[in-house]
Design an enzyme around this catalytic site. Structure first.
Site, PDB file in Angstrom:
ATOM      1  N   PRO A  30      45.057 -51.060 -21.208  1.00 19.40           N
ATOM      2  CA  PRO A  30      45.278 -50.853 -21.700  1.00 19.40           C
ATOM      3  C   PRO A  30      45.652 -52.447 -23.909  1.00 19.40           C
ATOM      4  O   PRO A  30      46.387 -52.679 -23.271  1.00 19.40           O
ATOM      5  CB  PRO A  30      46.745 -50.049 -22.283  1.00 19.40           C
ATOM      6  CG  PRO A  30      46.350 -49.498 -21.264  1.00 19.40           C
ATOM      7  CD  PRO A  30      45.740 -50.941 -20.280  1.00 19.40           C
ATOM      8  N   CYS A  31      45.185 -52.183 -24.820  1.00 19.80           N
ATOM      9  CA  CYS A  31      45.893 -52.443 -25.541  1.00 19.80           C
ATOM     10  C   CYS A  31      46.054 -52.483 -27.130  1.00 19.80           C
ATOM     11  O   CYS A  31      45.998 -53.407 -28.012  1.00 19.80           O
ATOM     12  CB  CYS A  31      43.749 -53.201 -26.602  1.00 19.80           C
ATOM     13  SG  CYS A  31      43.585 -51.684 -27.324  1.00 19.80           S
ATOM     14  N   ASN A  32      47.459 -51.700 -26.245  1.00 16.58           N
ATOM     15  CA  ASN A  32      48.009 -51.136 -27.808  1.00 16.58           C
ATOM     16  C   ASN A  32      48.748 -51.764 -27.818  1.00 16.58           C
ATOM     17  O   ASN A  32      49.017 -51.584 -29.592  1.00 16.58           O
ATOM     18  CB  ASN A  32      48.891 -49.731 -26.819  1.00 16.58           C
ATOM     19  CG  ASN A  32      47.702 -48.672 -26.159  1.00 16.58           C
ATOM     20  OD1 ASN A  32      46.533 -49.519 -25.132  1.00 16.58           O
ATOM     21  ND2 ASN A  32      47.703 -46.980 -27.169  1.00 16.58           N
TER      22      ASN A  32
END
Length: 625
Positions: free
Chosen positions: A584-586
């Site tokens: 995830p790139c959150n």
């Protein structure tokens, strides 16, 4: 050898009444010396404050992007208005030690930095650090140029010639000390702590160049981070010993490989400078453009496949992120690619992989690469003053109906050609939210099926099956761009003519699986690990609709995938040919200003599980590093 606090104190005492440069006094340092020797002196202190909080208005929607945002600032502190003879105090909430050193003339930021470095218990060490910083501030201006000239310095230590030699000081003894410890002072000037600088010089010796010392500090940080992350993950000691992946061996590998590549410590918001991305971002080549000069590479022996691996995430991540990812993934440099060379939308991503880079080929048919090619009907309504030819990065959410209504009203209140201010407002919002012209003075966000087409997925890939329109946008915004990924994976077609076995981590809606299928590579077995039940249903539906004859195994959580499960899967299917995924790139995306915590973030820290699983697979399959 670290400069002793006694030498600094002795020097500052002798220089108390002297002026340097344009007549400035050693105000803060001299006050500290006066305090130590119990000689009361009256001084006037002017505080310099910096701002670090965010004054920007909050957006109604927090939308994910890999575009960079402006630097944050904080409002002035109340004490900034204090008179020149007043000592700034923030109230009873400030720790006593901070107020104590501020009363001696040091700025709050400097005091907090020194306390963070040394702890609150050792006040003498805090004072010595403060005095060292004050000495650095009074060194010649030439020293402040070190970082700007860093990239032109050679590995032979030529940078040392640019370091201040203390020529502005009349005390010859102190000049000698500065000359002997200029490397130490330079490292501190570059932002390293005095403790880190001292240990690096002890490890590498006084003859080591600044580049070698800086790399040594980074190596120690990587090794320390390596151990900490392994302790936090499910990568247990039993697993490491059982499969020959000993932490000591891995730690040595991470530490040793850090010194192989020289990285400038002066990079700004990303760990790789813009020159590393390339202009344009085409990695080792894209279809239709000449190959870049750096179209060859040599992988470390320990990184050679199979099993091959392929990791993806946003290119413009916070400082240090790609440096850390690269070092964990066997010291392989990322390949930075913008998907605007494969479709009509930009998507700046970095890929770390051990795939060959020669004999790649694109998917056919070639997808449309401009807005008018993708949506020819929009040309009828497209105003001449909107210069866009491609969309910006496709996000996980869209512009609201209220926004499109504001744009319509703003245009209807103008003549045929709106004024420049209105044009600029409309264009900015259209770029930010990827709005398309659908009528006279009417713009609208892209529909999910239109985004599917731009990202290379089949029509209705995310439609139906209980998924809402909002959830479709979110799933698509977090997916691969299929044509870009397929171009990189195309080298596998001749290697695996009878099919491929894939371990797919953070599968999402199956971008890698769709890419392999469209390349004509048979999916013998896919072990998919994806936390979202909706995304798992999308992949399963696609698997059935495309009449896949292989085996699909779906798991829910990468953190639950341990050595025993991997060993069972590998023994059952004979090992994996490819380990693919993008965590995830959150906490990495540029617009996530509130939780852009890098690899320390709750979501993005899952990268370490990608590495853990990949490392276990390679160890179990006999690829110990």
């Amino acid at each position: 050898m670290e400069m002793s606090g006694l030498c600094v104190l002795r020097f500052l005492t002798e220089k108390f009444e002297e002026r340097i440069g344009d007549g400035e006094h050693f105000v803060g340092s001299c006050l500290a010396v006066s305090f130590l020797f119990e000689e009361p002196r009256e001084v006037f202190v002017l505080q310099d404050w910096t701002s670090d909080s965010d004054n920007d208005p909050k957006e109604e929607l927090e939308w994910e992007s890999d575009e960079e945002q402006g630097a944050a600032v904080r409002p002035p502190l109340p004490c900034e208005s204090a008179g020149p003879s007043e000592v700034c105090e923030a109230g009873s909430s400030r720790p006593q030690l901070v107020s104590h050193f501020m009363g001696m003339g040091f700025s709050e930021d400097l005091v907090l930095k020194a306390i963070k470095e040394n702890g609150e218990e050792d006040s003498e060490a805090v004072l010595e650090t403060l005095l060292t910083y004050m000495a650095l501030e009074k060194s010649p201006p030439k020293q402040s140029q070190i970082q700007d000239n860093w990239s032109s310095a050679s590995e032979d230590g030529n940078l040392d010639e640019d370091v201040a030699d203390g020529s502005d000081f009349e005390d010859e003894d102190f000049t000698d000390i500065l000359a002997e410890d200029k490397k130490f002072l330079t490292l501190v000037e570059m932002g390293f702590s005095t403790n880190e600088a001292s240990k690096a010089i002890s490890r590498c010796g006084p003859e080591a160049s600044i580049l070698e010392l800086a790399d040594s500090i980074h190596a120690a940080e990587v090794a320390q981070e390596f151990d900490r992350r392994l302790r936090q993950s499910t990568y247990t000691n039993n697993e490491r010993e059982r499969y020959g992946c000993s932490s000591g061996k891995k730690r040595k590998f991470a530490e040793g490989n850090t010194n192989k590549r020289k990285r400038s410590p002066t990079e700004n918001d990303s760990s790789f400078s813009s020159s590393m991305f390339g202009t344009p971002m085409i990695g080792y080549g894209v279809p239709g453009l000449p190959l870049p000069r750096l179209s060859t590479r040599k992988l470390p022996e320990s990184a050679a496949g199979p099993p091959f691996f392929y990791y993806e995430n946003v290119a413009l991540a916070p400082k240090g992120v790609w440096d850390t990812i690269s070092r964990f993934l066997y010291d392989i440099d990322p390949e930075f690619v913008d998907s605007k060379f494969f479709c009509a939308a930009a998507r700046k991503r970095a890929y770390v992989h051990n795939l060959p880079i020669n004999d790649r080929f694109p998917l056919l048919p070639i997808p449309p690469k401009t807005i008018f090619e993708a949506f020819p009907i929009s040309r009828k309504w497209w105003p001449s003053w909107d210069p866009r030819t491609q969309f910006n990065c496709l996000q996980t959410c869209i512009g609201s109906a209220k926004l499109t209504e504001r744009i319509r009203r703003a245009l209807e209140n103008c003549d045929d050609i709106p004024p420049k201010s209105v044009q600029q407002f409309v264009i900015n919002e259209c770029r930010k939210w990827n709005l398309v012209w659908v009528g006279h003075n009417k713009v609208a966000p892209l529909e999910p099926d239109e985004i599917e087409m731009l990202l290379g997925f089949p029509k209705d890939h995310t439609r139906g099956g209980g998924i809402s329109r909002t959830e479709r946008y979110r799933s698509l915004g977090n997916s691969f761009q299929v044509d870009t990924v397929a171009y990189h994976l195309s080298v596998l077609k001749d290697m695996f003519p009878h099919g491929i076995t894939v371990l797919s981590l953070f599968t999402g809606i199956g971008g890698a699986e769709v890419a392999l299928h469209r390349l004509g590579i048979h999916l013998k077995t896919v072990v998919s690990v994806e936390i979202s039940e909706l995304n798992r249903n999308i992949l399963k539906s696609w698997w059935e609709q495309t009449n896949q004859t292989g085996t699909l195994i779906e798991l829910a959580d990468v953190q639950q995938l341990n050595g025993d499960k991997l060993e069972h899967l590998i023994s059952t299917f004979g090992g994996f040919d490819l380990v693919v995924g993008g965590s995830p790139c959150n906490n990495l995306a540029g617009s996530n200003r509130h939780h852009r915590d890098g690899l320390e973030g709750t979501h993005s820290a899952l990268f370490y599980d990608y590495f853990r699983i990949l490392d276990l697979v390679r160890c179990i399959m006999g690829k110990n590093v």
